[in-house]
Design an enzyme around this catalytic site. Structure first.
Site, mmCIF file in Angstrom:
data_model
loop_
_atom_site.group_PDB
_atom_site.id
_atom_site.type_symbol
_atom_site.label_atom_id
_atom_site.label_comp_id
_atom_site.label_asym_id
_atom_site.label_seq_id
_atom_site.Cartn_x
_atom_site.Cartn_y
_atom_site.Cartn_z
ATOM 1 N N SER A 145 -27.292 21.798 54.202
ATOM 2 C CA SER A 145 -26.722 20.746 55.044
ATOM 3 C C SER A 145 -27.713 19.586 55.188
ATOM 4 C CB SER A 145 -26.312 21.345 56.400
ATOM 5 O OG SER A 145 -25.536 20.428 57.129
ATOM 6 N N ASP A 209 -14.831 23.009 53.611
ATOM 7 C CA ASP A 209 -15.862 22.502 54.529
ATOM 8 C C ASP A 209 -15.299 21.318 55.319
ATOM 9 O OD1 ASP A 209 -18.146 21.341 55.717
ATOM 10 O OD2 ASP A 209 -19.439 21.995 54.075
ATOM 11 N N HIS A 238 -18.289 25.249 56.358
ATOM 12 C CA HIS A 238 -19.654 24.716 56.335
ATOM 13 C C HIS A 238 -20.700 25.768 56.677
ATOM 14 C CE1 HIS A 238 -22.462 21.390 56.205
ATOM 15 N NE2 HIS A 238 -22.973 21.759 57.373
#
Length: 261
Positions: A145, A209, A238
């Site tokens: 991320s 996601d 995610h």
């Protein structure tokens, strides 16, 4: 949105000399180690070129590991929270793992910011290289991320053994708006840095996601000069990619077969 530091899940205590530190986890870490597992974890501080003191963690998962992963975690975790995952992942794919907390996270000083993020990974990289003497070709950069922004920045400047980008973002503005260009005020412009990466790159992204759209992973993969076969996890979001069996299978294949051959 970019930085959501949790309440620290750990602390460091130092010996009389102040040189050696011990890790203590709080209940928020959701995991307490056995004495044997604790012996595998070394913690210390290093200083960044922006004057912040950041917490570092080396997890010795294997006595015969060829590779060490430099792991840059997501925006809502710290290394205390991640430590059990590091131990589990490293043991399963036969890699040692080195990680650090961004400025303002855990017991690291300073405040989270884009400039500090790049400075933080620089300091972690130099600490890993000098303290443990690990060669760049034996280091795998892993970003998750927001950690992919730090990883891509470093990978665009140094050649390493490999790069793993887990749910990467093209840029900050592109997470919020569907724009094709990089604006001068944009943050984390990873899409502009990716073409400079000379190492093999594995991109991992969940197709469902809803934080960083799947299209970001596709675009990052397409721009990597040495991209390997990506892992698109059907149905994953995610924060749950690691729960799918193909996640571990793909990492094992990449580290044990593709990088070795």
């Amino acid at each position: 949105m970019a930085f959501i530091p949790p309440e620290p899940t750990y602390s460091f205590s130092s010996d009389d000399t102040g040189a050696r530190h011990t890790l203590y986890l709080t209940e928020k870490a959701e995991w307490q180690f056995t004495d044997k597992e604790k012996e595998a974890i070394e913690v210390f501080y290093t200083r960044t070129n922006r004057g912040n003191k950041i917490a570092c963690m080396f997890v010795r998962c294997s006595s015969n590991a060829r590779f060490c992963i430099l792991f840059s975690h997501g925006n809502a975790a710290d290394i205390g929270q991640m430590s059990s995952f590091y131990l589990s992942l490293g043991t399963r794919i036969n890699c040692n793992i080195f990680s650090y907390d961004y400025s303002g996270y855990g017991v690291s000083t300073g405040k989270p910011s884009e400039k500090n993020l790049y400075s933080d990974i620089d300091a972690a990289w130099h600490a890993l290289r000098t303290r443990y003497g690990i060669s760049p070709e034996n280091i795998i950069l892993y970003g998750q991320s927001i950690g992919t922004a730090a990883t891509i920045d470093l990978a665009s400047r140094y050649e390493v053994g490999a790069v793993i980008l887990h749910s990467p973002l093209m840029s900050g503005i592109r997470v919020l708006f569907n724009t094709k260009r990089t604006w001068f005020f944009d943050a984390f412009p990873s899409i502009e840095k990716v073409p400079k990466i000379t190492s093999p790159v594995l991109v991992i992204h969940g197709t469902e996601d809803n934080v960083v759209d799947f299209s970001h992973g596709l675009a990052i993969h397409e721009r990597c000069p040495r991209a390997v076969e990506p892992l698109w996890v059907e149905g994953a979001g995610h924060n749950d990619v690691e729960l799918y069996s193909q996640y571990l299978e793909r990492l094992k294949q990449f580290v044990s077969v593709e990088l070795v051959n």
